[in-house]
Design an enzyme around this catalytic site. Structure first.
Site, PDB file in Angstrom:
ATOM      1  N   ASP A   1     -61.747 -75.696  42.695  1.00  0.00           N
ATOM      2  CA  ASP A   1     -62.234 -76.657  41.682  1.00  0.00           C
ATOM      3  C   ASP A   1     -63.171 -77.382  42.359  1.00  0.00           C
ATOM      4  OD1 ASP A   1     -60.106 -77.073  38.959  1.00  0.00           O
ATOM      5  OD2 ASP A   1     -59.198 -76.284  40.868  1.00  0.00           O
TER       6      ASP A   1
ATOM      7  N   GLU B   1     -66.116 -82.788  36.224  1.00  0.00           N
ATOM      8  CA  GLU B   1     -64.674 -83.176  36.027  1.00  0.00           C
ATOM      9  C   GLU B   1     -64.193 -83.795  37.328  1.00  0.00           C
ATOM     10  OE1 GLU B   1     -62.134 -79.845  35.139  1.00  0.00           O
ATOM     11  OE2 GLU B   1     -60.332 -81.213  35.038  1.00  0.00           O
TER      12      GLU B   1
ATOM     13  N   ASP C   1     -67.844 -78.018  34.280  1.00  0.00           N
ATOM     14  CA  ASP C   1     -66.518 -77.937  34.517  1.00  0.00           C
ATOM     15  C   ASP C   1     -66.347 -76.708  35.501  1.00  0.00           C
ATOM     16  OD1 ASP C   1     -63.823 -77.578  34.322  1.00  0.00           O
ATOM     17  OD2 ASP C   1     -63.658 -77.787  32.322  1.00  0.00           O
TER      18      ASP C   1
ATOM     19  N   ILE D   1     -64.154 -75.525  37.483  1.00  0.00           N
ATOM     20  CA  ILE D   1     -63.062 -74.325  37.049  1.00  0.00           C
ATOM     21  C   ILE D   1     -62.328 -74.987  35.776  1.00  0.00           C
ATOM     22  CG2 ILE D   1     -60.854 -73.086  37.736  1.00  0.00           C
ATOM     23  CD1 ILE D   1     -63.036 -72.250  39.635  1.00  0.00           C
ATOM     24  N   ASP D   2     -62.689 -74.288  34.771  1.00  0.00           N
ATOM     25  CA  ASP D   2     -62.022 -74.814  33.416  1.00  0.00           C
ATOM     26  C   ASP D   2     -60.733 -73.545  33.302  1.00  0.00           C
ATOM     27  OD1 ASP D   2     -61.631 -75.738  31.027  1.00  0.00           O
ATOM     28  OD2 ASP D   2     -62.658 -74.208  30.051  1.00  0.00           O
TER      29      ASP D   2
ATOM     30  N   THR E   1     -57.642 -74.317  34.799  1.00  0.00           N
ATOM     31  CA  THR E   1     -57.227 -74.326  36.208  1.00  0.00           C
ATOM     32  C   THR E   1     -55.737 -73.376  36.017  1.00  0.00           C
ATOM     33  OG1 THR E   1     -58.551 -75.865  36.881  1.00  0.00           O
ATOM     34  CG2 THR E   1     -56.801 -75.467  38.437  1.00  0.00           C
TER      35      THR E   1
ATOM     36  N   SER F   1     -58.994 -71.248  29.032  1.00  0.00           N
ATOM     37  CA  SER F   1     -60.506 -71.685  29.116  1.00  0.00           C
ATOM     38  C   SER F   1     -61.541 -71.574  28.401  1.00  0.00           C
ATOM     39  CB  SER F   1     -61.038 -71.079  30.710  1.00  0.00           C
ATOM     40  OG  SER F   1     -61.511 -69.699  30.172  1.00  0.00           O
TER      41      SER F   1
ATOM     42  N   ASP G   1     -65.411 -79.547  28.579  1.00  0.00           N
ATOM     43  CA  ASP G   1     -64.490 -78.611  28.217  1.00  0.00           C
ATOM     44  C   ASP G   1     -65.018 -77.614  27.120  1.00  0.00           C
ATOM     45  OD1 ASP G   1     -62.360 -78.630  29.985  1.00  0.00           O
ATOM     46  OD2 ASP G   1     -61.464 -80.299  28.933  1.00  0.00           O
TER      47      ASP G   1
END
Ligand SMILES: Nc1ncnc2c1ncn2[C@@H]1O[C@H](COP(=O)(O)O)[C@@H](OP(=O)(O)O)[C@H]1O
Ligand SMILES: [Mg+2]
Ligand SMILES: [Mg+2]
Ligand SMILES: [Mg+2]
Length: 347
Positions: free
Chosen positions: A46, A71, A134, A136-137, A139, A255, A284
């Site tokens: 992330d 984020e 984002d 890493i959407d 996670t 995600s 998101d």
């Protein structure tokens, strides 16, 4: 405006961030998954992905001042005891950038990485241009070794005009109907869309030309496929699906890969109602929403209104996000309205 230069920079940034995340996912141990103050998970991927995207946009576009709404924050990375972890993130970012010919040889310190992540503190808003990220959407999906996405969008005067999304574990064929083993092995998609120009997908490995995608043309709700988040069952989704006469069970995916899957016709409906007044963040949904709408889909709230990305880092909308095709929208909205009334839910 065509946003050609911005699109090329965004694709490069997201592809490199995806490369970094794949490297981390291959070797991730549970002990390397941190918890943020809201108990949600965060990993080196992330932070590393956010740093890579921030650095690549800066280098490729050389803006007067890069405005990035992202984020992750550096608070935990700057705490005593985080030094080793931060070194690890810095090495990841350095190695990832070095894998790109044009960036070899540039030195990078831990401070450079912290500053690149901190660059994501912008609040966005209705005027000017802002990148929305984002890193890493999903996670949770990433940690399980399943679906996740890197989602980057450009907001101009409060409207999303460009979206790029990498889904490193999404099959190129379909997220749902995997018919043979070879299509299961061909994974890793890069989706992109710019306003007025449609949505495209190409292999994340870069070995195929982009293909234009369209949402499903199926009008038969009996056969419709419906997506929802993986992590929490939301009772009203079941009520809505029953009213619509959908036979299949929902497909649960982590995600914004849900938006991407719908944009190429893998499914017709994605419902996202949330519990306890959770406020949705723009990162998101920004990339996912333009990827869906440019493929002929609809993204709206429970009252049928388009999402408003111009109010800062949170979406301003009536609870419940509905993602579907133009043809099915009236039926879904009717079922949503009736389900809300029946269950006495007032959002
Ligand atoms: N209670 C909640 N309700 C809805 N969304 C939530 C949530 N808690 C966290 N999220 C958000 O949902 C995102 C994941 O969506 P999905 O469930 O579709 O995979 C998370 O993104 P991150 O994984 O980037 O933190 C997080 O921002
Ligand atoms: Mg997210
Ligand atoms: Mg995230
Ligand atoms: Mg998160």
């Amino acid at each position: 405006m065509s946003y050609e230069k911005e699109l090329a920079a965004a694709k490069k940034a997201v592809s490199l961030a995806a490369r970094l995340s794949q490297e981390v996912q291959r070797t991730l141990l549970q002990s390397q998954v941190w918890k943020k103050s809201d108990r949600s998970p965060v990993t080196a991927a992330d932070y590393g992905s956010q740093a890579v995207v921030s650095l690549v946009l800066e280098r490729e576009l050389q803006p007067d001042k890069l405005s990035l709404v992202a984020e992750e924050e550096t608070g935990d990375l700057r705490k005593k005891g985080s030094e080793l972890f931060l070194e690890g993130v810095t090495t990841l970012v350095k190695d990832t950038l070095a894998s790109e010919e044009s960036y070899t040889g540039s030195p990078l310190s831990t401070d450079d990485v912290l500053n690149a992540i901190d660059c994501g503190k912008s609040e966005g808003g209705s005027s000017g241009s802002h990148w929305v990220l984002d890193p890493i959407d999903g996670t949770r999906g990433f940690v399980r070794g399943e679906q996740y996405a890197v989602g980057l969008a450009l907001l101009v005067e409060g409207k999303v005009v460009l979206g790029v999304m990498a889904c490193p574990n999404l099959p190129l064929a379909s997220a749902i109907c995997v018919t043979d083993k070879s299509s299961q092995e061909d994974v890793g998609c890069l989706f992109f869309a710019t306003t007025g120009s449609g949505t495209y997908v190409q292999s994340l490995k870069g070995n195929s030309l982009p293909q234009k995608v369209r949402v499903s043309s199926n009008e038969n709700l009996d056969e419709a496929k419906f997506l929802e988040s993986y992590h929490k069952p939301i009772p009203i989704h079941g009520t809505i699906a029953k009213k619509l006469g959908i036979k299949a069970l929902p497909v649960r995916l982590d995600s914004q890969a849900k938006y991407a899957a719908l944009s190429r016709g893998d499914a017709e409906i994605y419902l996202r109602f949330t519990l306890n007044g959770y406020r949705e963040c723009i990162w998101d949904h920004a990339a996912g929403s333009i990827i869906t709408t440019e493929a002929g889909g609809v993204v709206c709230d429970a009252t049928g209104k388009s999402l408003d990305f111009s109010k800062g880092k949170y979406l301003a909308h009536k609870t419940g996000i509905i993602v579907t095709t133009m043809k099915l929208k009236p039926w879904i909205l009717k079922a949503v309205r009736e389900s809300i009334e029946e269950e006495n839910l007032y959002f």
